[in-house]
Design a protein around this motif. Structure first.
Motif, PDB file in Angstrom:
ATOM      1  N   ASN A 121     -12.126  -4.806   0.950  1.00  0.00           N
ATOM      2  CA  ASN A 121     -10.681  -3.932  -0.607  1.00  0.00           C
ATOM      3  C   ASN A 121     -10.596  -4.364  -1.857  1.00  0.00           C
ATOM      4  O   ASN A 121     -11.326  -5.834  -2.120  1.00  0.00           O
ATOM      5  CB  ASN A 121      -9.445  -5.499   0.158  1.00  0.00           C
ATOM      6  N   GLY A 142       0.798  -1.278   0.166  1.00  0.00           N
ATOM      7  CA  GLY A 142       0.148  -0.414  -0.003  1.00  0.00           C
ATOM      8  C   GLY A 142       0.646   1.361  -0.023  1.00  0.00           C
ATOM      9  O   GLY A 142       0.038   2.730   0.150  1.00  0.00           O
ATOM     10  N   ASN A 157      -9.692   0.918  -0.866  1.00  0.00           N
ATOM     11  CA  ASN A 157     -10.557  -0.111   0.430  1.00  0.00           C
ATOM     12  C   ASN A 157     -10.955   0.467   1.622  1.00  0.00           C
ATOM     13  O   ASN A 157     -10.968   1.904   1.449  1.00  0.00           O
ATOM     14  CB  ASN A 157      -9.346  -1.056   1.388  1.00  0.00           C
ATOM     15  N   ASN A 173      -2.944   3.701   1.118  1.00  0.00           N
ATOM     16  CA  ASN A 173      -3.088   2.577   0.428  1.00  0.00           C
ATOM     17  C   ASN A 173      -2.852   3.562  -1.133  1.00  0.00           C
ATOM     18  O   ASN A 173      -3.530   4.121  -2.440  1.00  0.00           O
ATOM     19  CB  ASN A 173      -4.140   1.938  -0.030  1.00  0.00           C
ATOM     20  N   ASN A 214     -12.435 -11.011  -0.443  1.00  0.00           N
ATOM     21  CA  ASN A 214     -12.001  -9.249  -0.544  1.00  0.00           C
ATOM     22  C   ASN A 214     -12.741  -8.325   0.752  1.00  0.00           C
ATOM     23  O   ASN A 214     -13.191  -7.088   0.416  1.00  0.00           O
ATOM     24  CB  ASN A 214     -12.045  -8.983  -1.950  1.00  0.00           C
ATOM     25  N   ALA A 215     -12.546  -8.970   1.785  1.00  0.00           N
ATOM     26  CA  ALA A 215     -13.192  -8.048   2.355  1.00  0.00           C
ATOM     27  C   ALA A 215     -12.995  -9.236   4.225  1.00  0.00           C
ATOM     28  O   ALA A 215     -12.052 -10.842   4.401  1.00  0.00           O
ATOM     29  CB  ALA A 215     -14.896  -8.244   2.437  1.00  0.00           C
ATOM     30  N   SER A 216     -13.614  -8.879   5.078  1.00  0.00           N
ATOM     31  CA  SER A 216     -13.135  -8.901   6.879  1.00  0.00           C
ATOM     32  C   SER A 216     -13.730  -7.943   7.475  1.00  0.00           C
ATOM     33  O   SER A 216     -14.985  -7.689   7.186  1.00  0.00           O
ATOM     34  CB  SER A 216     -12.070  -8.563   7.287  1.00  0.00           C
ATOM     35  N   GLU A 259     -14.267  -4.741   6.456  1.00  0.00           N
ATOM     36  CA  GLU A 259     -13.851  -3.754   5.640  1.00  0.00           C
ATOM     37  C   GLU A 259     -14.025  -4.209   4.420  1.00  0.00           C
ATOM     38  O   GLU A 259     -13.820  -5.572   3.695  1.00  0.00           O
ATOM     39  CB  GLU A 259     -11.915  -3.962   6.285  1.00  0.00           C
ATOM     40  N   GLY A 296      -7.573   5.417  -1.140  1.00  0.00           N
ATOM     41  CA  GLY A 296      -7.115   4.349  -2.031  1.00  0.00           C
ATOM     42  C   GLY A 296      -6.277   5.510  -3.057  1.00  0.00           C
ATOM     43  O   GLY A 296      -5.702   6.581  -2.787  1.00  0.00           O
ATOM     44  N   ARG A 316      -4.670   0.407  -4.105  1.00  0.00           N
ATOM     45  CA  ARG A 316      -5.481  -0.006  -4.264  1.00  0.00           C
ATOM     46  C   ARG A 316      -7.010   0.356  -3.131  1.00  0.00           C
ATOM     47  O   ARG A 316      -6.304   0.623  -2.236  1.00  0.00           O
ATOM     48  CB  ARG A 316      -6.009  -1.790  -3.900  1.00  0.00           C
ATOM     49  N   ASP A 326     -11.979 -13.507   7.980  1.00  0.00           N
ATOM     50  CA  ASP A 326     -11.888 -12.554   6.493  1.00  0.00           C
ATOM     51  C   ASP A 326     -12.410 -13.656   5.951  1.00  0.00           C
ATOM     52  O   ASP A 326     -12.450 -14.988   5.936  1.00  0.00           O
ATOM     53  CB  ASP A 326     -10.109 -13.251   7.066  1.00  0.00           C
TER      54      ASP A 326
END
Lengths: 266, 765
Positions: free
Chosen positions: B765, B47, B255, B250, B720-722, B763, B271, B253, B717
């Motif tokens: 990403n 990042g 997030n 970051n 692409n997310a948490s 979150e 981003g 990308r 997790d």
């Protein structure tokens, strides 16, 4: 850890306190009866006067003349009651007085006050400029503006009637000078108002001017000094004195004539 | 021997200092022209975030090794390299090392900025993060560096961790409660703390509810907290420095994250604006306490606050960076006895309100041929504060400050010369509604200017000394001070000794009615009474690091305070304050012990502190004889903090227990009825008014404070997310910690009761 579990608060100080009484009052030369309020410092907010359990003595320090003040319970404006102490006791200008409160438990509070000296009066002749008549009046020896100054005119509608008194505030009309406090009496203006109040026509020449006088109320130095308004040893509150002095004088006959009055001054 | 100059130095004095340093720099430059220099920035490849603590080594064919480590900016520099061929390595635990073979020519300055890639083959990333960052028991001459990982270990009422929760676990930091937003650090007052975010001043960044500040953990890259003894770069404050650097965002990308909890809800997005070069990060938080937590405990909590943050960061080249940061905070609420019936939306409710707005630009450059790190900062900071009905306040205090400064570090083999210049201009406007008897309502302009120099000398491989001097001029008071500063660090094996000393002055001060805990309005003004408050700090510390993950620190401090402006003590309540001069002393010591293992992390600290003021006014002696010294209301003598965090099967359990001995307050000696005597001797009818009579100032102690907080967190997790779920208990054993009490009615306001809380964070990403 036992202390750590405690959530209470001790709101009273453990420090030794010398303050047992609240004393509030002022003695005055104008009255033969003196009044003071005395409260016990208490550990409740609400005024529950309870027993004062104290002897309150007012004395003049030079001669030792003293009086024990009488305790009474007086009903106050908000419905509460409190201890009002009084005594028949003349006080004189320039003398030092002591108030002593002695509790039966040994608590003592004292305060002193010196009644202000009477200033000397100096009156200038009346001044006539056109239709305006004035007169300068000096109270020599004052270092501060008096708490209150009032001029009194005694006027009768005719020689057959009793004189009436009309008063005018002069506190804000005077000024401090090097030798004292001086005020300029606006005789013509004031007497025009007197005629209006007594319903005497302005052109009536039968009204009688009986005299003029001025009264000063002079607070003792305690009013301007002291810590947070407190001057009680062993207590809180305030104890002071007031000198009340009245002087009369005569205005010249010519000025009286100019003002349209018959001179009735003695 | 301390030097205080009570006049402006003649131009030759200032010029002489500059000449000395330029000459030194020139001579050092001559020496360096025969050798090579290598420098650059090291960032996380994922990042672009700066990496602190990266080991950089150069190994000669003969086996000689020279090296350094990156600072919080990710910056490294190695000077005095003999020309030749070197094996270069930049390594950081959890990342794939960068290696190369370099040929360095005489006089060459090689700028090499590096992106390190996460090594996913050996260790879990999270574990590595924790291992390299957590040092809560580590303090060096008053300085403690705090990472986001440290902050996230502290239980909080929601899933969004906050820097202030970490700060309040530090020994020597006293908060008046869980409301008010005031922190007292080692005897200093809140307005004596310098709080900087990316180099720009934020006046009152701590929110009205004590769990929150303008600094959520996921924006913070690093926070250096100087509890005293701070160096010559910082000035204009008497007590402490909280110097916060934020993340850059970051650059690879986008997030985003959002949290929802009964106290605060938040959203963040970051981003690239230009891949690998320019990033943006936006964040907003808004309290929902008066709707959420208040319903949980069925008690009114009339507090609202929020903050918004934006930062754009650009890597202009391998040797220059530019960033712009904006932050805004809003707070309002009712503190004290009226909390229970307060309606914040009512036009008649008296409430305290403040709003910070700060804007700053920072330019970092590494000149192409000099071993220099330079930064230029331009910032504007504003605070508007008021008390009273929301649309018609009775008191207000506004301050606006512009700051321009430059900080330069010149690197030589054994000395890094830090120096800089600063110019600040503040406009202060106040309408105090007569609250302060001897402080006029006015508009003031205050200028501060000066320069500093602070060489960091590596006397031996074990001994670093950092003598410094700061020339700080206050033209509006016609005073200029030459403030000495000194820091020393001696390392020997597992032992470290450190010390710091300094003199400080502060012209723009905050005035409070400290007699009343519920009155949190602060009037910012030029120091009244014609004085410039002064502090002298001395710190001595010892740190033992017997093994990996174990730290023991012991530190003592002493502060002498002069020419403070404090409210005059009065024998009975007054609505107005008279400011009077006072001097003070603060001293104490603290012990910290921390253990860090993969699955367990914890620390315990104990702090003893003694703070005493001596007022120069005559009121107290007239009431109570010779008593003129007193403990100010933040004189907390004993403090204990214990924090533990356990990880087990994906769950993270965090525990915090805090204890503070009781704070001082003025007890009563009784009650009476006050009668204002006039010349007519009105005692026969006037009922007077009931009042409390105070004993000696602050001679009583409130009950001890202690609280236990616990939180349990689990992260899930996805591709692409948490998703993070958190449950927390604040004040788990429902301790009735007193915040405020009316001596008249005995009505009390307690701090927050047991509050169960749940939070959720998503979150993407």
């Amino acid at each position: 850890m036992i202390a750590a579990c405690d959530t209470g608060v001790d709101r009273f100080s453990d420090a030794e306190s010398d303050f047992a009484f609240n004393v509030s009052g002022a003695i005055a030369t104008e009255s033969d009866t003196q009044f003071v309020r005395v409260q016990r410092i208490r550990n409740t907010v609400e005024p529950l006067p309870g027993d004062l359990n104290a002897v309150v003595t007012l004395s003049e320090t030079n001669s030792g003349r003293a009086v024990t003040m009488t305790d009474s319970l007086v009903s106050l404006g908000d419905g509460n009651i409190d201890h009002l102490l009084f005594a028949v006791f003349d006080v004189s200008a320039g003398f030092l007085y002591r108030l002593r409160i002695e509790g039966t438990d040994g608590d003592i509070a004292t305060a002193t006050t010196t009644v202000p000296d009477k200033p000397s009066l100096a009156v200038a002749p009346a001044t006539v400029v056109g239709a305006r008549t004035t007169q300068a009046v000096s109270w020599n020896g004052l270092t501060k503006t008096p708490e209150n100054a009032v001029v009194f005119y005694r006027v009768a509608r005719s020689e057959a009637e009793q004189p009436q008194i009309v008063e005018f505030p002069y506190t804000l009309r005077g000024r401090l000078v090097r030798d004292g406090w001086i005020a300029e009496l606006r005789l013509s203006d004031d007497l025009r108002i007197v005629r209006q109040q007594l319903e005497i026509p302005q052109d009536d020449d039968q009204a009688v001017f009986h005299g003029v006088s001025m009264r000063l109320r002079i607070p003792s130095p305690e009013w301007s000094g002291g810590l947070e308004g407190r001057n009680i040893e062993g207590g809180v509150g305030f104890f002071g004195s007031v000198g009340v002095f009245t002087e009369r004088w005569n205005i010249g006959e010519g000025a009286i004539d100019n003002l349209g009055f018959i001179n009735g001054q003695q | 021997m301390l030097h205080t100059i009570h006049r402006r130095l003649p131009p030759i004095g200032t010029g002489l200092l500059v000449v000395v340093f330029l000459t030194g720099a020139f001579l050092a430059g001559e020496a360096l022209s025969q050798t090579a220099t290598m420098r650059g920035f090291i960032v996380d490849d994922a990042g672009g975030e700066a990496l602190q603590g990266v080991n950089v080594i150069l190994r000669s064919p003969a086996g000689e090794v020279i090296g350094t480590a990156t600072d919080s900016e990710g910056f490294y520099i190695v000077t005095s390299i003999a020309p030749g061929t070197y094996y270069f390595q930049a390594s950081f635990i959890g990342f794939i090392a960068e290696t190369d073979t370099l040929l360095l020519a005489p006089g060459e300055t090689l700028t090499r900025s590096i992106r390190l890639q996460v090594d996913r083959t050996e260790l879990g990333e999270l574990v590595v993060e924790a291992e390299r960052s957590r040092q809560p028991a580590s303090v060096t001459a008053g300085l403690q560096s705090v990472s986001p990982q440290d902050i996230e270990l502290i239980p909080a009422p929601d899933v969004s961790a906050d820097l202030v929760n970490y700060i309040t676990t530090m020994p020597g930091v006293v908060a008046t409660g869980d409301r008010g937003g005031k922190l007292f650090i080692r005897g200093g007052e809140p307005t004596q703390n310098l709080v900087q975010l990316d180099g720009m001043l934020v006046y009152q960044p701590f929110h009205i509810v004590g769990f929150y500040s303008a600094f959520p953990a996921d924006l913070v890259r690093n926070a250096d907290i100087y509890a005293g003894g701070f160096g010559a770069k910082f000035g204009g404050r008497l007590s402490s420095v909280v110097d916060i650097s934020t993340r850059n965002g970051n650059k690879r990308r986008f997030n985003a994250a959002a949290t929802l909890a009964p106290f605060v809800s938040s959203a963040r997005i970051e981003g690239p604006l230009a891949r690998d070069r320019v990033s943006v990060i936006l964040s907003a938080r808004q309290s929902v306490i008066d709707q959420g937590a208040a319903k949980l405990i069925d008690e009114p909590l009339p507090f609202r606050f929020g903050d918004q943050f934006a930062k754009i960061h650009a890597s202009l080249s391998s040797s220059s960076q530019l960033s712009t940061t904006v932050i805004r905070t809003t707070d309002r609420g009712v503190v004290g006895l009226d909390e229970g019936t307060a309606d914040l939306d009512s036009p008649t409710t008296d409430q305290v309100k403040w709003e910070n707005l700060a804007f700053g630009t920072r330019f970092i450059v590494l000149p192409s041929t000099l071993p220099v790190f330079a930064e230029i900062l331009l910032s504007a900071s504003q605070l508007d504060q008021s008390f009273g009905p929301k649309d018609d306040p009775v008191r207000s205090s506004d301050i606006f400050m512009f700051n321009g400064s430059a900080n330069v570090t010149y690197f030589t083999p054994s000395v890094d010369v830090h120096w800089g210049l600063f110019l600040q201009s503040s406009e202060l406007k106040s309408n105090l509604g007569g609250q302060f008897q001897n402080v006029a309502n006015e508009e003031e302009y205050v200028t501060e200017a000066g320069l500093y120099a602070e060489p960091e000398i590596r006397v031996t491989s074990n001994l670093i000394v950092r003598p410094g001097v700061r020339l700080h001029s206050f033209p509006s008071k016609s005073k200029t001070f030459l403030e000495p500063r000194f820091r020393i660090i001696y390392n020997r094996g597992i032992h470290q000794l450190s010390g710091a000393f300094g003199q400080y002055h502060q012209e723009v001060v905050g005035l409070n009615d400290r007699r009343d805990a519920g009155d949190i309005f602060t009037a910012w003004t030029s120091a009244p009474l014609g004085l410039v408050p002064e502090a002298i700090h001395a710190i001595a510390g010892y740190k033992l690091s017997p093994g990996s993950g174990v730290d023991l620190s012991v530190e003592g401090f002493w502060k002498k305070l002069s020419d403070l402006s404090v409210p005059e003590w009065t024998g009975f309540p007054r609505l107005t304050i008279k400011v009077q001069p006072a001097d003070g002393t603060a001293y104490g010591a603290d012990v910290r012990f921390g253990i860090d293992r993969n699955w367990f992390f914890g620390f315990v600290s104990y702090g003893y502190s003694f703070v005493e003021y001596e007022a120069r006014g005559d009121v107290v002696p007239q009431w109570f004889g010779l008593v003129s010294k007193y403990s100010p209301p933040h004189d907390r003598r004993h403090q204990v903090s214990a924090v533990a965090s356990v990880e087990y099967q994906g769950f993270e359990l965090s525990l915090r227990w805090q204890y503070g001995s009781g704070l001082p307050f003025s007890q009563s000696i009784g009650f009476d009825r006050f009668i204002l005597i006039n010349g007519q001797n009105n005692v026969r009818e006037d009922p007077g008014s009931a009042r409390v009579l105070y004993g000696p100032p602050y001679d009583g102690r409130l009950p001890d404070y202690h609280r236990f907080d616990v939180s349990l967190e689990r992260a899930f997790d996805f591709r692409n997310a948490s998703l993070t779920l958190q449950a927390a208990l604040i004040n788990a054993y429902d301790r009735s910690n007193l915040f405020y009490m009316d001596l008249f009615t005995l009505d009390r306001v307690d701090q927050l009761p047991l509050i169960p809380s749940v939070g959720i964070k998503v979150e993407v990403n």
